[in-house]
Design a protein around this motif. Structure first.
Motif, PDB file in Angstrom:
ATOM      1  N   GLU A  53      -1.412  -2.798 -26.115  1.00  0.00           N
ATOM      2  CA  GLU A  53      -2.487  -3.685 -25.668  1.00  0.00           C
ATOM      3  C   GLU A  53      -3.362  -4.197 -26.812  1.00  0.00           C
ATOM      4  O   GLU A  53      -3.577  -5.399 -26.951  1.00  0.00           O
ATOM      5  CB  GLU A  53      -3.331  -3.000 -24.594  1.00  0.00           C
ATOM      6  CG  GLU A  53      -2.636  -2.879 -23.243  1.00  0.00           C
ATOM      7  CD  GLU A  53      -2.307  -4.238 -22.643  1.00  0.00           C
ATOM      8  OE1 GLU A  53      -3.061  -5.207 -22.885  1.00  0.00           O
ATOM      9  OE2 GLU A  53      -1.300  -4.342 -21.933  1.00  0.00           O
ATOM     10  N   MET A  56      -1.304  -6.620 -29.073  1.00  0.00           N
ATOM     11  CA  MET A  56      -1.014  -7.904 -28.435  1.00  0.00           C
ATOM     12  C   MET A  56      -2.282  -8.755 -28.320  1.00  0.00           C
ATOM     13  O   MET A  56      -2.238  -9.978 -28.474  1.00  0.00           O
ATOM     14  CB  MET A  56      -0.395  -7.679 -27.058  1.00  0.00           C
ATOM     15  CG  MET A  56       1.009  -7.110 -27.114  1.00  0.00           C
ATOM     16  SD  MET A  56       2.184  -8.197 -27.948  1.00  0.00           S
ATOM     17  CE  MET A  56       2.482  -9.396 -26.663  1.00  0.00           C
ATOM     18  N   ASP A  57      -3.411  -8.127 -28.057  1.00  0.00           N
ATOM     19  CA  ASP A  57      -4.672  -8.880 -28.000  1.00  0.00           C
ATOM     20  C   ASP A  57      -4.960  -9.571 -29.327  1.00  0.00           C
ATOM     21  O   ASP A  57      -5.372 -10.731 -29.364  1.00  0.00           O
ATOM     22  CB  ASP A  57      -5.831  -7.940 -27.645  1.00  0.00           C
ATOM     23  CG  ASP A  57      -5.881  -7.640 -26.147  1.00  0.00           C
ATOM     24  OD1 ASP A  57      -5.243  -8.372 -25.375  1.00  0.00           O
ATOM     25  OD2 ASP A  57      -6.561  -6.670 -25.769  1.00  0.00           O
ATOM     26  N   TRP A  60      -2.336 -12.509 -30.263  1.00  0.00           N
ATOM     27  CA  TRP A  60      -2.507 -13.773 -29.543  1.00  0.00           C
ATOM     28  C   TRP A  60      -3.931 -14.312 -29.608  1.00  0.00           C
ATOM     29  O   TRP A  60      -4.231 -15.351 -29.017  1.00  0.00           O
ATOM     30  CB  TRP A  60      -2.106 -13.584 -28.072  1.00  0.00           C
ATOM     31  CG  TRP A  60      -0.621 -13.439 -27.885  1.00  0.00           C
ATOM     32  CD1 TRP A  60       0.078 -12.277 -27.844  1.00  0.00           C
ATOM     33  CD2 TRP A  60       0.320 -14.492 -27.729  1.00  0.00           C
ATOM     34  NE1 TRP A  60       1.411 -12.531 -27.666  1.00  0.00           N
ATOM     35  CE2 TRP A  60       1.590 -13.893 -27.584  1.00  0.00           C
ATOM     36  CE3 TRP A  60       0.226 -15.889 -27.683  1.00  0.00           C
ATOM     37  CZ2 TRP A  60       2.747 -14.643 -27.410  1.00  0.00           C
ATOM     38  CZ3 TRP A  60       1.380 -16.626 -27.509  1.00  0.00           C
ATOM     39  CH2 TRP A  60       2.628 -16.010 -27.384  1.00  0.00           C
ATOM     40  N   LEU A  69       2.995 -20.346 -26.681  1.00  0.00           N
ATOM     41  CA  LEU A  69       3.012 -20.052 -25.251  1.00  0.00           C
ATOM     42  C   LEU A  69       4.197 -20.719 -24.573  1.00  0.00           C
ATOM     43  O   LEU A  69       4.830 -20.135 -23.678  1.00  0.00           O
ATOM     44  CB  LEU A  69       1.705 -20.511 -24.607  1.00  0.00           C
ATOM     45  CG  LEU A  69       0.452 -19.732 -25.018  1.00  0.00           C
ATOM     46  CD1 LEU A  69      -0.796 -20.430 -24.505  1.00  0.00           C
ATOM     47  CD2 LEU A  69       0.506 -18.304 -24.491  1.00  0.00           C
ATOM     48  N   CYS A  72       7.416 -18.858 -24.683  1.00  0.00           N
ATOM     49  CA  CYS A  72       7.620 -17.756 -23.730  1.00  0.00           C
ATOM     50  C   CYS A  72       8.370 -18.219 -22.483  1.00  0.00           C
ATOM     51  O   CYS A  72       8.804 -17.380 -21.681  1.00  0.00           O
ATOM     52  CB  CYS A  72       6.281 -17.152 -23.323  1.00  0.00           C
ATOM     53  SG  CYS A  72       5.369 -16.388 -24.683  1.00  0.00           S
ATOM     54  N   HIS A 107       1.697 -15.921 -19.458  1.00  0.00           N
ATOM     55  CA  HIS A 107       1.838 -14.475 -19.603  1.00  0.00           C
ATOM     56  C   HIS A 107       0.857 -13.895 -20.629  1.00  0.00           C
ATOM     57  O   HIS A 107       0.286 -12.821 -20.420  1.00  0.00           O
ATOM     58  CB  HIS A 107       3.278 -14.132 -19.995  1.00  0.00           C
ATOM     59  CG  HIS A 107       3.549 -12.662 -20.093  1.00  0.00           C
ATOM     60  ND1 HIS A 107       3.338 -11.790 -19.043  1.00  0.00           N
ATOM     61  CD2 HIS A 107       3.981 -11.887 -21.132  1.00  0.00           C
ATOM     62  CE1 HIS A 107       3.647 -10.561 -19.405  1.00  0.00           C
ATOM     63  NE2 HIS A 107       4.038 -10.587 -20.676  1.00  0.00           N
ATOM     64  N   HIS A 108       0.642 -14.601 -21.734  1.00  0.00           N
ATOM     65  CA  HIS A 108      -0.258 -14.104 -22.776  1.00  0.00           C
ATOM     66  C   HIS A 108      -1.497 -14.979 -22.940  1.00  0.00           C
ATOM     67  O   HIS A 108      -2.313 -14.744 -23.843  1.00  0.00           O
ATOM     68  CB  HIS A 108       0.476 -14.027 -24.117  1.00  0.00           C
ATOM     69  CG  HIS A 108       1.604 -13.041 -24.140  1.00  0.00           C
ATOM     70  ND1 HIS A 108       1.405 -11.683 -23.993  1.00  0.00           N
ATOM     71  CD2 HIS A 108       2.945 -13.232 -24.283  1.00  0.00           C
ATOM     72  CE1 HIS A 108       2.578 -11.065 -24.047  1.00  0.00           C
ATOM     73  NE2 HIS A 108       3.522 -11.976 -24.226  1.00  0.00           N
ATOM     74  N   ARG A 111      -5.045 -13.597 -23.375  1.00  0.00           N
ATOM     75  CA  ARG A 111      -5.418 -12.914 -24.612  1.00  0.00           C
ATOM     76  C   ARG A 111      -5.996 -13.877 -25.663  1.00  0.00           C
ATOM     77  O   ARG A 111      -6.580 -13.441 -26.654  1.00  0.00           O
ATOM     78  CB  ARG A 111      -4.188 -12.219 -25.220  1.00  0.00           C
ATOM     79  CG  ARG A 111      -3.512 -11.204 -24.300  1.00  0.00           C
ATOM     80  CD  ARG A 111      -2.350 -10.543 -25.024  1.00  0.00           C
ATOM     81  NE  ARG A 111      -1.525  -9.756 -24.132  1.00  0.00           N
ATOM     82  CZ  ARG A 111      -1.770  -8.498 -23.791  1.00  0.00           C
ATOM     83  NH1 ARG A 111      -2.840  -7.897 -24.286  1.00  0.00           N
ATOM     84  NH2 ARG A 111      -0.971  -7.848 -22.971  1.00  0.00           N
TER      85      ARG A 111
END
Length: 492
Positions: A53, A56-57, A60, A69, A72, A107-108, A111
């Motif tokens: 977590e 990934m934060d 992105w 994005l 993805c 999905h991201h 973030r």
């Protein structure tokens, strides 16, 4: 995995070390360094659930465009990351996202904290996207292209900073949906003064927490609204293609504004603002104007003189006015208009004839009025140097904190003997001699080295004009300094 990495303090230090490379305020980094940092976060995210977590934060958090994005999305991944194929693809032929692809794209997205849309050609794939907020945690949005009908997709309740290239038709969606907006920047002219102006004014009057505003000229009604906005600190006005006209409103003082910038073609708008409005906390004033004729300069300087709290003034113009030549024998001079600012720390003039009548006496009078001055620049391509070393050193007694000085200096007439004067000014570091008349570079260097021992630069950074004799002075100063250091080593 080592047990030490389970300690939150140690883990935080690891992530901070990698994130420092991606810091947008860090010095300019190479593509390789940025790519390596992103690969490091990706590797950390794959290491274990504990790392996933936070890694990934941070991976992105900052995006240049929406391409990552779109990558993805299963259908678009081969197009976004095409290898070995044509470098020039027609992205317009890519169909908009289908409904079932929305989740892949988003999905991201939650973030992302900072988004810069610079040269994307992919916005059309979002045309069928039915969603109110793509980036729910977005803090900063910046773009140099017209978003038109896509602007509504980007604002979020958390947005603090928004930079747009021009007034957008849907601009009001930003303050309506971004209650926390603090920084709005639109550094451009109006496309259509009537239509764009009304959109801008209506949008600004919806902002409740603005701290910094940069935009085309505002009307009196909007300025009145801003005068009652307690959060506003900085106001920048770009261009001046509209007239304020007469003022029939009663304004409250702009109690908290400390900085004003004006980037204009003409000075009338600036004069009207400075004449009619009160800025009791104003600290910094800057203006960059195409042409500054003397007939308009005098009322501008008079309007500025109302604001005695100013400690930073910078005025720059590409062109002056021929009538200024007639004032060379007159007592009028721009410098004298600013003697009332006793709190000045920075004064920068860069326009033709700003040095009218600047001589030893006037420089002494000016520096006596500005005991706290740290940067003094009078860049005048039409000035004949009349200040001598004797006048400069006499004036420097009055300004012990001066750090940077750029004035036309007559270094041909050596009217001082540095060996007979024990005066030293140790604060001055930058003495720009590019506009000075000079014939004896080594003699000038010895005077500077003796009286101004801290000076380490006599021409601006990047100054490479082959005929510039100030470069010779620079070389002599460096030679004197090396000899001095060598001498101290020998003695010890």
């Amino acid at each position: 995995m080592h047990r030490a990495l389970c300690v939150s303090e140690i883990l935080l230090q690891v992530f901070m070390h990698v994130n420092r490379v991606l810091d947008p305020y860090a010095p300019l980094l190479s593509y390789r360094e940025i790519s390596l940092a992103r690969k490091s976060f990706a590797a950390l995210a794959r290491t274990c659930k504990l790392f996933y977590e936070p890694a990934m934060d941070l991976l992105w958090a900052e995006l240049d465009g929406i391409k990552p994005l779109l990558g993805c999305v299963t259908r678009l991944h081969p197009v976004m990351y095409c290898r070995g194929g044509s470098k020039y693809l027609c992205f317009e032929v890519i169909e908009p996202l289908y409904e079932h692809e929305t989740c892949q794209f988003l999905h991201h997205a939650h973030r992302v904290r900072s988004l810069r849309i610079l040269h994307d050609d992919y916005l059309h794939v979002l045309s069928d996207l039915l969603i109110e907020c793509m980036f729910p945690r977005l803090l900063s949005l910046s773009t140099d292209r017209n978003l038109n009908r896509y602007l509504h997709l980007f604002p979020s309740p958390t947005l603090r900073r928004c930079t747009l290239p021009c007034v957008q038709p849907d601009l009001k969606s930003v303050p309506i949906r971004c209650a926390a907006l603090e920084d709005l920047s639109i550094k451009s002219s109006f496309g259509n003064i009537a239509a764009d102006g009304q959109v801008l004014y209506d949008s600004i009057r919806l902002c409740k927490r603005l701290v910094t505003l940069a935009c085309p000229p505002l009307d009196w009604t909007t300025l009145e609204y801003l005068s009652n906005l307690p959060t506003l600190r900085t106001l920048e006005i770009w261009d001046d293609r509209c007239s304020l006209g007469s003022c029939n409103l009663t304004f409250a003082p702009f109690l908290n504004i400390t900085t004003l910038y004006f980037y204009t073609r003409r000075v009338a708008y600036t004069i009207a603002v400075m004449q009619h409005l009160d800025f009791p906390s104003l600290n910094q004033f800057e203006m960059d104007i195409v042409k500054l004729p003397w007939a308009e300069a005098e009322p501008l300087f008079h309007a500025l003189s109302r604001h005695k709290t100013l400690s930073h003034i910078a005025i720059s113009s590409e062109r002056g006015d021929q009538e200024l030549q007639d004032l060379l024998g007159n007592s009028s001079t721009p410098i004298r208009q600013f003697l009332c600012f006793t709190q000045l720390r920075i004064l920068r003039f860069n326009f033709p004839c700003c040095c009218i009548n600047l001589d030893n006496d006037l420089l002494l009078e000016a520096m006596s009025s500005w005991p706290h001055i740290r940067m003094l620049e009078f860049v005048d391509p039409q000035a004949a140097p009349t200040v001598t070393f004797r006048g400069l050193f006499t004036a420097l007694h009055r300004c012990p904190r001066l750090h940077t000085l750029d004035i036309p200096l007559d270094t041909t007439d050596i009217d001082v003997d540095p060996t007979a004067d024990s005066f030293l000014h140790t604060s001055l570091r930058h003495l720009n001699l590019t506009s000075s008349a000079m014939s004896n570079a080594e003699g000038v260097s010895r005077i500077i080295s003796s009286v101004l021992p801290s000076v380490d630069r006599t021409c601006p950074p990047g100054y490479k004009r082959p005929s510039g004799i100030c470069l010779e002075v620079q070389k002599h100063l460096e030679s004197f300094r090396e000899s001095s250091v060598l001498g101290r080593h020998i003695l010890t």
